[in-house]
Write an enzyme that holds these catalytic residues in place. Sequence first.
Site, PDB file in Angstrom:
ATOM      1  N   GLU A   1       0.755  -1.235   0.080  1.00 24.74           N
ATOM      2  CA  GLU A   1      -0.023   0.042  -0.172  1.00 24.74           C
ATOM      3  C   GLU A   1       0.799   1.325  -0.060  1.00 24.74           C
ATOM      4  O   GLU A   1       1.798   1.331   0.761  1.00 24.74           O
ATOM      5  CB  GLU A   1      -0.694  -0.050   1.266  1.00 24.74           C
ATOM      6  CG  GLU A   1      -1.927   1.104   1.367  1.00 24.74           C
ATOM      7  CD  GLU A   1      -2.765   1.122   2.379  1.00 24.74           C
ATOM      8  OE1 GLU A   1      -4.061   1.614   2.354  1.00 24.74           O
ATOM      9  OE2 GLU A   1      -2.371   0.487   3.458  1.00 24.74           O
TER      10      GLU A   1
ATOM     11  N   LYS B   1     -10.701   0.073  -1.629  1.00 24.20           N
ATOM     12  CA  LYS B   1     -10.665  -0.109  -0.145  1.00 24.20           C
ATOM     13  C   LYS B   1     -12.047   0.311   0.656  1.00 24.20           C
ATOM     14  O   LYS B   1     -12.348   1.660   0.474  1.00 24.20           O
ATOM     15  CB  LYS B   1      -9.402   0.896   0.659  1.00 24.20           C
ATOM     16  CG  LYS B   1      -9.135   0.496   1.982  1.00 24.20           C
ATOM     17  CD  LYS B   1      -7.791   1.247   2.244  1.00 24.20           C
ATOM     18  CE  LYS B   1      -7.499   0.963   3.877  1.00 24.20           C
ATOM     19  NZ  LYS B   1      -6.273   1.717   4.150  1.00 24.20           N
TER      20      LYS B   1
ATOM     21  N   CYS C   1      -5.005  -3.330   3.603  1.00 24.54           N
ATOM     22  CA  CYS C   1      -4.781  -2.705   4.969  1.00 24.54           C
ATOM     23  C   CYS C   1      -5.880  -2.859   6.109  1.00 24.54           C
ATOM     24  O   CYS C   1      -6.218  -4.047   6.500  1.00 24.54           O
ATOM     25  CB  CYS C   1      -4.003  -1.310   4.846  1.00 24.54           C
ATOM     26  SG  CYS C   1      -3.000  -0.895   6.397  1.00 24.54           S
TER      27      CYS C   1
END
Length: 555
Positions: A81, A182, A217
Amino acid sequence: MFKVPLFTLLLCVLGCVNTKSYNNDLTYIASTVEYTPLSVLVGPNVTKEIANDFMQLNIDNMEKAIQFVKKSNAQVIVWPEYGLTSNPFTTRASIFPYIEYIPDPTEGIYIPCNNTDFDDRKVIQRISCLAIQYDILIAVDMGSYVPCMPEEDDNCPSDGRYQYNTNVAFETNGQIVGRYHKNHLYFESFFDTPNVLDISYFKSSSINDVTFGLMVCFDLLFGLPSANYTQQLGVNNILYPTSWHNLVPLSQASEMQQSWSRFNKANLIASQNGERAFNSSGSGIYSAGDALIAEYNNAENQRNKIIISQIPKNPSHSSKFLEMGNLFSKVIDFPTNQDSSVDLKNEQPTHKITHVKSYIEHAFDYYHSLSESERILRVPVTEKHFETDPGFQSNFTLVAGEFDTLQCNFSISVSEESRTQRYVAVVMNVPNIDGFVPAPVKYCGIFFCENRVIDPFRYNPPCQLGEIYSVDNLSIAGEATFNSISVNGNFLEQYSVLPNGLYKHGQKLPQTSETTFTSFQQDNETYFQFSYENKDNEVSHNGYLNFGISQVPSN
């Protein structure tokens, strides 16, 4: 007629194959990196061309990594990321030069390499070409945008575009096969959260019998989209770039990666952005909770590593493969180009690496903002100290919370050869914190908390409420030897409940053969239990930094 027992046939399927067919039929070779990206410049003078030049420097290093992993016949690589840009961004405008429009792969076949339609998107065009050139599947995190019209879309931002933190996957033919936005942003005000929960998965054309899903993440801490992939769709191979903020000993990156893999009985290929050194380190390749290989940088200085492992296509075979010793894995140094050659007319990147607080630290900021009476009522935490004297044994119960009470039961047995060290058992029951934690955060576990200075930068936590969770109070070594540890608590079933453990200098837990994670019913409540047993009674099996169970939000 002679009949071969079914069990024997199963063993033969798993073990009676040569290496070549074993690789192709039952496993694939995965790779990931722990990489510190070259910093980029932000400001009104940064054009698309300048931004592209910066990102191409990081793609140069990506190509180097691919050249390394192909020597081991790797079939897939994951890039971290913010691995193309670092993260100095504060506004939507500051990141816009660094993001590109990525078409939805479910709406058509898109191969950016040598395609003039993508000449205005040099990043995805080049990565598409790398996938073709090196015959490798690539998953990379980058910023993307989708145009919208405020007059037609009530959710459309005023600048006329959605901006997303995006994990994009390229097949070996250069085709965009996955595009995931995300869902759970972590203080990324310059990006948008998808209006509808996003999922993205694809059946690989280059790795037979494998379907990959994509996450990024902070998504790891939430029940969705994990449950969409593993429970609803049967997708159990996840490509996962991350820029995790470590909270040792409660929430270190590789600890949470392994925990997620175990809870979801899935493969996780995790690539960490290492720009904050020990504050962010933790990458690895995991199969059904077994850490096939994991990397943790316990130093002040950044370092780049390449991580490669053979991994079962079906994670339910992981333990059997490990028993047979047929899976190879390795970590190698990754020399990169660190010098910026972008001509910015004497302007230099000004991004400074700063500590970004973990979600638990924000919870404790909230805790410390309350009065003493409010703390007792609203954020109950209970703790009990003990020392690992040789032969020490104890069974005890701790409770936290007046409402929605969390009861945790502990059973601890210490080896006769153990070194005496100080630990604390903690029960934490943090309620919903408006604007940040969308669900309760609950924890039952033990922490190593020896109070001794290691160096001027890091020292072991003194076991005072709140301070134990500080990243600056980094526990780096425990030397007690346990015969067994068992922790259970009445966690809520509607939330994801994860087994947590950190072991020896930030390393992975022992393999699943030494630990069990189960649930049982008691007094009309569901209790989850995580247990460890030192089956070989080896003194070398020491160094637990923490061991416990945490509850995370469901969506």
